[in-house]
Each structure stands twice: as structure tokens, then as C-alpha cells.
Scaffold this motif. Structure first.
Motif, mmCIF file in Angstrom:
data_model
loop_
_atom_site.group_PDB
_atom_site.id
_atom_site.type_symbol
_atom_site.label_atom_id
_atom_site.label_comp_id
_atom_site.label_asym_id
_atom_site.label_seq_id
_atom_site.Cartn_x
_atom_site.Cartn_y
_atom_site.Cartn_z
ATOM 1 N N GLU A 1 3.014 -5.369 -4.041
ATOM 2 C CA GLU A 1 3.584 -4.365 -4.949
ATOM 3 C C GLU A 1 4.397 -3.339 -4.173
ATOM 4 O O GLU A 1 5.467 -2.923 -4.617
ATOM 5 C CB GLU A 1 2.446 -3.690 -5.729
ATOM 6 N N ASN A 2 3.922 -2.946 -2.996
ATOM 7 C CA ASN A 2 4.679 -2.014 -2.156
ATOM 8 C C ASN A 2 6.042 -2.580 -1.788
ATOM 9 O O ASN A 2 7.053 -1.880 -1.854
ATOM 10 C CB ASN A 2 3.907 -1.695 -0.869
ATOM 11 N N MET B 1 11.724 -2.284 -2.780
ATOM 12 C CA MET B 1 13.062 -2.873 -2.791
ATOM 13 C C MET B 1 13.752 -2.709 -4.145
ATOM 14 O O MET B 1 14.945 -2.383 -4.204
ATOM 15 C CB MET B 1 12.974 -4.354 -2.411
ATOM 16 N N MET B 2 13.023 -2.925 -5.226
ATOM 17 C CA MET B 2 13.661 -2.902 -6.551
ATOM 18 C C MET B 2 13.842 -1.490 -7.092
ATOM 19 O O MET B 2 14.898 -1.162 -7.613
ATOM 20 C CB MET B 2 12.837 -3.740 -7.536
ATOM 21 N N ARG B 3 12.826 -0.670 -7.003
ATOM 22 C CA ARG B 3 12.898 0.656 -7.602
ATOM 23 C C ARG B 3 13.535 1.683 -6.674
ATOM 24 O O ARG B 3 14.321 2.527 -7.097
ATOM 25 C CB ARG B 3 11.504 1.126 -8.006
ATOM 26 N N GLY C 1 15.257 0.953 -3.732
ATOM 27 C CA GLY C 1 16.434 0.481 -3.023
ATOM 28 C C GLY C 1 16.262 0.329 -1.527
ATOM 29 O O GLY C 1 17.237 0.285 -0.792
ATOM 30 N N HIS C 2 15.014 0.227 -1.071
ATOM 31 C CA HIS C 2 14.774 0.034 0.362
ATOM 32 C C HIS C 2 15.178 -1.373 0.767
ATOM 33 O O HIS C 2 15.144 -2.297 -0.033
ATOM 34 C CB HIS C 2 13.298 0.240 0.701
ATOM 35 N N SER C 3 15.507 -1.527 2.029
ATOM 36 C CA SER C 3 15.799 -2.863 2.546
ATOM 37 C C SER C 3 14.478 -3.569 2.838
ATOM 38 O O SER C 3 13.416 -2.938 2.939
ATOM 39 C CB SER C 3 16.632 -2.767 3.823
ATOM 40 N N PHE C 4 14.571 -4.885 3.012
ATOM 41 C CA PHE C 4 13.369 -5.646 3.340
ATOM 42 C C PHE C 4 12.800 -5.199 4.681
ATOM 43 O O PHE C 4 11.587 -5.156 4.861
ATOM 44 C CB PHE C 4 13.670 -7.145 3.346
ATOM 45 N N VAL C 5 13.670 -4.865 5.616
ATOM 46 C CA VAL C 5 13.213 -4.413 6.934
ATOM 47 C C VAL C 5 12.361 -3.149 6.793
ATOM 48 O O VAL C 5 11.358 -2.985 7.489
ATOM 49 C CB VAL C 5 14.423 -4.178 7.869
#
Length: 109
Positions: free
Chosen positions: A67-68, A73-75, A77-81
Motif C-alpha cells: 500500500e505504501n 506512486m499513484m497519489r 507522484g513519487h517515483s518507484f526509486v
């Protein structure tokens, strides 16, 4: 992330099945694992709204880390890294559960 979470869930099911002596022991265990996991992982209630002792429990549940990653990423806008630490913890749960399930299968022979 969803693939790794699926593998973690399957490994958890295999682990529970290996630990049980009969089908009758497995079926009552399923709701005892799934319901608290869904309630505490942050999907139903945000983690910051849970009491501190339940947040501690939530951090030993694999879906919390999935969930984190997904919400980050979706809410946000963080990158996968940026979400990689949570992903690695989720992957670690998967490796540990596969190892525990395989040991349980070996012991049940």
C-alpha cells in the motif's frame, strides 16, 4: 508490486497449509489472517488514524508495504526509486514466507 504481493499471499497460504494438520484447521484460519490484515494495512483506515499499538502491528503485515508503494506512486507522484525501501521490505516478506513454507512442507513429509 502487485505481483510480489500476490506471491507473498500465496506463500502465506502455503505456509498456513503446511502448518495445519487437516483442512479443518486451514479454513477457520483464513478469515483470522485476512480480515485483520485488510483492516490494519492502511487500505480501510489510514495508518495515522490507528492507535500506536495497532500501527506497530500494521508494520509486520506485508500489504502495508504494498500500500505504501502503490499510494506513494499513484497519489503522491513519487517515483518507484523513492518507494524502493517499502518494495524491498515487501520482497523480504516474500522470501521469508517462501522459505518458511518450504521448510514447513519438508517437515510435513
Amino acid at each position: 508490486t502487485t505481483f510480489v504481493l500476490s506471491m507473498v499471499s500465496i506463500a502465506m497460504g502455503v505456509f498456513v497449509s503446511a502448518a495445519a494438520r487437516s483442512e479443518g484447521q486451514v479454513f477457520p484460519t483464513i478469515p483470522l489472517l485476512i480480515v485483520p490484515t485488510l483492516l490494519l494495512c492502511g487500505v480501510v483506515l489510514p495508518l495515522d488514524q490507528l492507535p500506536r499499538y495497532l500501527r506497530v502491528v500494521a508494520h509486520v503485515l506485508p500489504p502495508t508495504y504494498a500500500e505504501n508503494v502503490l499510494l506513494g506512486m499513484m497519489r503522491h507522484g513519487h517515483s518507484f526509486v523513492h518507494e524502493l525501501p517499502s518494495f524491498l521490505v515487501l520482497t523480504g516478506f516474500g522470501v521469508a514466507l517462501v522459505a518458511a513454507a518450504s521448510l514447513g512442507m519438508r517437515a510435513s513429509r
